[in-house]
Design an enzyme around this catalytic site. Sequence first.
Site, short mmCIF file in Angstrom:
data_model
loop_
_atom_site.label_atom_id
_atom_site.label_comp_id
_atom_site.label_asym_id
_atom_site.label_seq_id
_atom_site.Cartn_x
_atom_site.Cartn_y
_atom_site.Cartn_z
N ASP A 131 2.81 7.73 1.49
CA ASP A 131 4.32 7.47 2.16
C ASP A 131 5.16 8.43 1.90
O ASP A 131 6.33 8.22 1.62
CB ASP A 131 4.47 6.16 1.27
CG ASP A 131 3.35 5.03 1.41
OD1 ASP A 131 3.26 4.29 0.48
OD2 ASP A 131 2.81 5.05 2.47
N GLU A 187 7.33 -5.10 12.68
CA GLU A 187 6.20 -3.98 12.61
C GLU A 187 5.42 -3.83 14.13
O GLU A 187 5.34 -2.83 14.60
CB GLU A 187 5.03 -4.15 11.69
CG GLU A 187 5.73 -3.84 10.00
CD GLU A 187 4.56 -4.22 9.13
OE1 GLU A 187 3.59 -3.69 9.45
OE2 GLU A 187 4.86 -4.84 8.32
N ASN A 235 1.61 6.48 10.15
CA ASN A 235 1.37 5.19 9.30
C ASN A 235 2.39 4.08 9.25
O ASN A 235 3.55 4.60 9.47
CB ASN A 235 1.10 5.52 7.69
CG ASN A 235 0.87 4.12 6.87
OD1 ASN A 235 -0.16 3.50 7.03
ND2 ASN A 235 1.90 4.14 5.87
N LYS A 253 -6.70 3.04 1.88
CA LYS A 253 -7.36 4.38 1.21
C LYS A 253 -6.51 5.55 1.37
O LYS A 253 -5.89 5.79 2.54
CB LYS A 253 -8.84 4.54 1.36
CG LYS A 253 -9.61 3.51 0.88
CD LYS A 253 -9.54 3.11 -0.48
CE LYS A 253 -10.51 2.09 -1.21
NZ LYS A 253 -10.38 1.99 -2.65
N LEU A 254 -6.60 6.38 0.44
CA LEU A 254 -5.94 7.94 0.65
C LEU A 254 -6.42 8.63 1.74
O LEU A 254 -7.81 8.80 1.71
CB LEU A 254 -5.69 8.68 -0.69
CG LEU A 254 -4.75 9.92 -0.62
CD1 LEU A 254 -3.41 9.49 -0.46
CD2 LEU A 254 -5.29 10.78 -1.76
N ILE A 255 -5.64 8.99 2.75
CA ILE A 255 -6.46 9.73 3.84
C ILE A 255 -6.50 11.19 3.16
O ILE A 255 -5.64 11.98 2.62
CB ILE A 255 -5.35 9.94 5.22
CG1 ILE A 255 -5.36 8.57 5.68
CG2 ILE A 255 -6.12 10.95 6.03
CD1 ILE A 255 -6.61 8.05 6.21
N HIS A 278 4.52 1.24 7.51
CA HIS A 278 4.65 0.64 5.95
C HIS A 278 5.61 -0.22 6.00
O HIS A 278 6.69 -0.29 6.50
CB HIS A 278 4.89 1.73 4.92
CG HIS A 278 5.20 1.50 3.62
ND1 HIS A 278 4.24 1.26 2.50
CD2 HIS A 278 6.34 1.27 2.84
CE1 HIS A 278 4.67 0.96 1.42
NE2 HIS A 278 5.98 0.95 1.52
N GLY A 289 -5.58 -6.73 10.59
CA GLY A 289 -5.44 -6.04 11.78
C GLY A 289 -4.72 -6.56 12.98
O GLY A 289 -4.66 -6.31 14.14
N SER A 290 -3.53 -7.17 12.59
CA SER A 290 -2.51 -7.89 13.39
C SER A 290 -1.79 -6.68 14.42
O SER A 290 -1.79 -6.72 15.53
CB SER A 290 -1.65 -8.76 12.90
OG SER A 290 -0.73 -8.19 12.11
#
Length: 291
Positions: free
Chosen positions: A226, A255, A183, A167-169, A185, A89-90
């Site tokens: 993605d 990021e 999201n 996990k897939l939303i 990536h 969770g950074s």
Amino acid sequence: MDAQSSLLRSQYTICKPSIHNSIVPSYLSTTLVASSRTRCSFAFSSLATKTKLKFRACVKELQNEPVTEDDMKSKIRRKSLAVFVSGGGSNFKSLHEAAVNGFVHGDINVLVTNKPDCGGAAYARDNDIPVILFPKSKDGSGLSPIDLVNELRSYNVDFILLAGFLKLIPAELVQAFPRSILNIHPSLLPAFGGKGFYGTKVHKAVISSGARFSGPTIHYVDEEYDRGRILAQRIVPVLPNDTAEELAGRVLHEEHKLYREVVAALCEERIMWREDGVPLIQSRENPELYM
Ligand SMILES: Nc1nc2c(c(=O)[nH]1)N[C@@H](CN(C=O)c1ccc(C(=O)N[C@@H](CCC(=O)O)C(=O)O)cc1)CN2
Ligand SMILES: NCC(=O)N[C@@H]1O[C@H](COP(=O)([O-])[O-])[C@@H](O)[C@H]1O
């Protein structure tokens, strides 16, 4: 209608009033968007104090007085954010700090995770942020997609930010929050994305490919992994003797910076959609510039 209001109307594109019952003169009780350099866009709220602030900010702008960041933020509603994590969770911590210190005009009101013991969930509990388990785990705990939508609605969530969620939303969530789920990536999509591309696996694939550059991508989330519209990217060099961990650290640093900038733009309503469907970020310093 006096001369000033007719001048106003001639210079601006009149939009539909966003909120009624304003306390200001009728010719200003709409959303006026400047078509020229000086942008004076305001939508009056039903709260007298906020309306006065907005009206004051707009008058300052019309009188060519400098409009402060506080003026700007007083005109725009503070946003409610949900963050989804599966690991340390950074990015979540970085966004939370940005919300607390005012860089992001929003509040992280709920954390969603499939790993209740992960570092991100621990940070949320330490900071009194409610933690929701999603999707359902094997023992039946956790929420279904519809229950998650309803729970997020109870927090008045405006935007959902995925930050290392693995996990897939589901389509129910994508459809309930159109153009409102982002999201991050850790590669330059569309390269090195999709099912199976997460965490260290991404960086190993980048290094193996011989790519000379990598970097984070922030994109809108659709029903597939993605494939959503790309909103922002940054590049970092891939060095000849990089390990996956070294490259991961270089990308992660970018990021944190990129996600803070993008979420700040999101909360300040500076995302514009080009006619071909490409989203662009309007510069905070110069509204004429996009990135
Ligand atoms: N509907 C969407 N859901 C999610 C997206 C998205 O773009 N659309 N992004 C992912 C995040 N992500 C890459 O950024 C990603 C995460 C996980 C996987 C993956 O292959 N997961 C494995 C399971 C891994 C595990 O449970 O430990 C899998 O599905 O087999 C690919 C990409 C978040 N959700
Ligand atoms: N495909 C999804 C994916 O790989 N996401 C990546 O997981 C890491 C989470 O780190 P964090 O938990 O420290 O923010 C980040 O590098 C993010 O880009």
